[in-house]
Design an enzyme around this catalytic site. Sequence first.
Site, PDB file in Angstrom:
ATOM      1  N   GLU A   1      21.771  -9.848 -13.901  1.00  0.00           N
ATOM      2  CA  GLU A   1      21.878 -10.223 -15.172  1.00  0.00           C
ATOM      3  C   GLU A   1      22.938 -11.476 -15.507  1.00  0.00           C
ATOM      4  O   GLU A   1      22.520 -12.139 -16.428  1.00  0.00           O
ATOM      5  CB  GLU A   1      22.416  -8.930 -15.837  1.00  0.00           C
ATOM      6  CG  GLU A   1      21.595  -7.743 -15.863  1.00  0.00           C
ATOM      7  CD  GLU A   1      21.761  -6.608 -14.564  1.00  0.00           C
ATOM      8  OE1 GLU A   1      21.658  -5.738 -14.767  1.00  0.00           O
ATOM      9  OE2 GLU A   1      22.163  -7.257 -13.391  1.00  0.00           O
TER      10      GLU A   1
ATOM     11  N   THR B   1      -0.144   4.030  23.102  1.00  0.00           N
ATOM     12  CA  THR B   1       0.940   3.015  22.687  1.00  0.00           C
ATOM     13  C   THR B   1       1.059   2.154  23.977  1.00  0.00           C
ATOM     14  O   THR B   1       1.661   1.378  24.017  1.00  0.00           O
ATOM     15  CB  THR B   1       2.294   3.550  22.404  1.00  0.00           C
ATOM     16  OG1 THR B   1       2.792   4.583  23.088  1.00  0.00           O
ATOM     17  CG2 THR B   1       1.839   4.373  20.960  1.00  0.00           C
TER      18      THR B   1
ATOM     19  N   TRP C   1       0.180  -7.052  25.506  1.00  0.00           N
ATOM     20  CA  TRP C   1       0.479  -6.676  23.999  1.00  0.00           C
ATOM     21  C   TRP C   1      -0.692  -5.882  23.600  1.00  0.00           C
ATOM     22  O   TRP C   1      -2.040  -6.405  23.910  1.00  0.00           O
ATOM     23  CB  TRP C   1       0.627  -7.825  23.316  1.00  0.00           C
ATOM     24  CG  TRP C   1       1.972  -8.771  23.498  1.00  0.00           C
ATOM     25  CD1 TRP C   1       2.036  -9.826  24.137  1.00  0.00           C
ATOM     26  CD2 TRP C   1       3.184  -8.277  23.038  1.00  0.00           C
ATOM     27  NE1 TRP C   1       3.313 -10.120  24.303  1.00  0.00           N
ATOM     28  CE2 TRP C   1       4.234  -9.124  23.369  1.00  0.00           C
ATOM     29  CE3 TRP C   1       3.578  -7.177  22.357  1.00  0.00           C
ATOM     30  CZ2 TRP C   1       5.635  -9.139  23.217  1.00  0.00           C
ATOM     31  CZ3 TRP C   1       5.277  -7.084  22.238  1.00  0.00           C
ATOM     32  CH2 TRP C   1       5.982  -8.050  22.729  1.00  0.00           C
TER      33      TRP C   1
ATOM     34  N   LEU D   1      15.343  -6.364  19.874  1.00  0.00           N
ATOM     35  CA  LEU D   1      15.671  -5.664  18.640  1.00  0.00           C
ATOM     36  C   LEU D   1      16.086  -6.365  17.391  1.00  0.00           C
ATOM     37  O   LEU D   1      17.185  -6.024  16.919  1.00  0.00           O
ATOM     38  CB  LEU D   1      16.483  -4.216  18.798  1.00  0.00           C
ATOM     39  CG  LEU D   1      16.291  -3.082  18.172  1.00  0.00           C
ATOM     40  CD1 LEU D   1      15.009  -2.572  18.159  1.00  0.00           C
ATOM     41  CD2 LEU D   1      17.209  -1.887  18.255  1.00  0.00           C
TER      42      LEU D   1
ATOM     43  N   GLU E   1      11.515   1.810  16.009  1.00  0.00           N
ATOM     44  CA  GLU E   1      10.583   1.356  17.077  1.00  0.00           C
ATOM     45  C   GLU E   1      10.984   1.649  18.300  1.00  0.00           C
ATOM     46  O   GLU E   1      11.826   1.358  19.118  1.00  0.00           O
ATOM     47  CB  GLU E   1      10.598  -0.196  17.056  1.00  0.00           C
ATOM     48  CG  GLU E   1       9.763  -0.897  15.974  1.00  0.00           C
ATOM     49  CD  GLU E   1       9.541  -2.304  16.132  1.00  0.00           C
ATOM     50  OE1 GLU E   1       9.356  -2.895  17.437  1.00  0.00           O
ATOM     51  OE2 GLU E   1       9.418  -3.006  15.077  1.00  0.00           O
TER      52      GLU E   1
END
Length: 369
Positions: free
Chosen positions: A62, A171, A180, A214, A300
């Site tokens: 604002e 996974t 990957w 990470l 993760e």
Amino acid sequence: MDFSRALDFSQTDREFMARALALAARGLYSTSPNPRVGCVVVRDGEVVGEGWHEAAGRPHAEVNALQQAGARARGATAYVTLEPCNHHGRTPPCAEALIAAGVARVVAAMRDPNPLVSGQGFARLAQAGIQIDQGLLESEARELNIGFVSRMTRGRPWVRMKIAASLDGRTALANGQSQWITSQAARDDGHHWRARACALLTGIGTLREDDPQLNVRAVPTPRQPLKVLVDSRLEAASHARLFQSGKVLVFAGGLHPRNSAALAARGAEIVVLPNADGKVELPRMLEELARRGVNEVHVEAGSKLNGSLLREGCVDELLIYLAPLLIGDTGQGMFHLPELARLSGARRLAIAELMPIGDDVRIRARLKE
């Protein structure tokens, strides 16, 4: 006092609030622990000022919009995505700034969820004779600040668990190889979700298997999220890449002096929160993160910690990237959960989004109560 008047909102009102929300989203990666807020000041159908909250300690949306509007704010309508504050923090109250500028009407998407201040900003504006209309595009405003709302109303962050898996839900291979499974596009997209989080959380199993940094790398970000490690017995190697840069918060189930000293020497902060089994009490961990101003946690981790977080009611949302490949029954799964005797005991989810990302599919699903 109820300021909701949804039936009175015009299409023009909706367009200006949509613009305010788009401005608020510019603070997606930078405002924590504060909410993401945008403001548009309109006079005689023309935008005369707009702004957003950029970071904690800097002017609120604002104030930025009013500064741009100047004298043209008198008699104008301010569209703001969150109730203007009426308390002194690092910055002065926005309600007083709107009153001083002579704004005639304030349209707000939602109340401030903070129980200590909710409604006070509206009350102060109404006391000054300003028309208040609340509830326009409220669901969109809540989604934008879902972590802040969670911290204010539940005393815990919003926890989003990210998983990359094959189409058959694996996974990694049995030997742990996972790099990957998904495409580069999916991995880059995952970094956008990392960047909006206040904290990135993993477990000791993932630290051993993948030695993750990470952090956010694939997208520009003004700040790196806090790194959080769940390591019940403080078994993390002090030379792990996790400790090379940025603050790391380690939650343990007990204080192991020799190991804790080695991690502390690398700059890690250790918090001991044991449960009855000597592991980390995960709900209390979330409360501690909320106490530190963490709005959103991005997880993760491996199947064991994923399963523990689910079992203890510590997950709000799943972010799953499915790749078009099959690994087979010997591959590692998403969650380590106890066997069910009846299908009625399965956890139910609501699909919030399905989106192709490169060759993969992103599924966002929320845990049902």
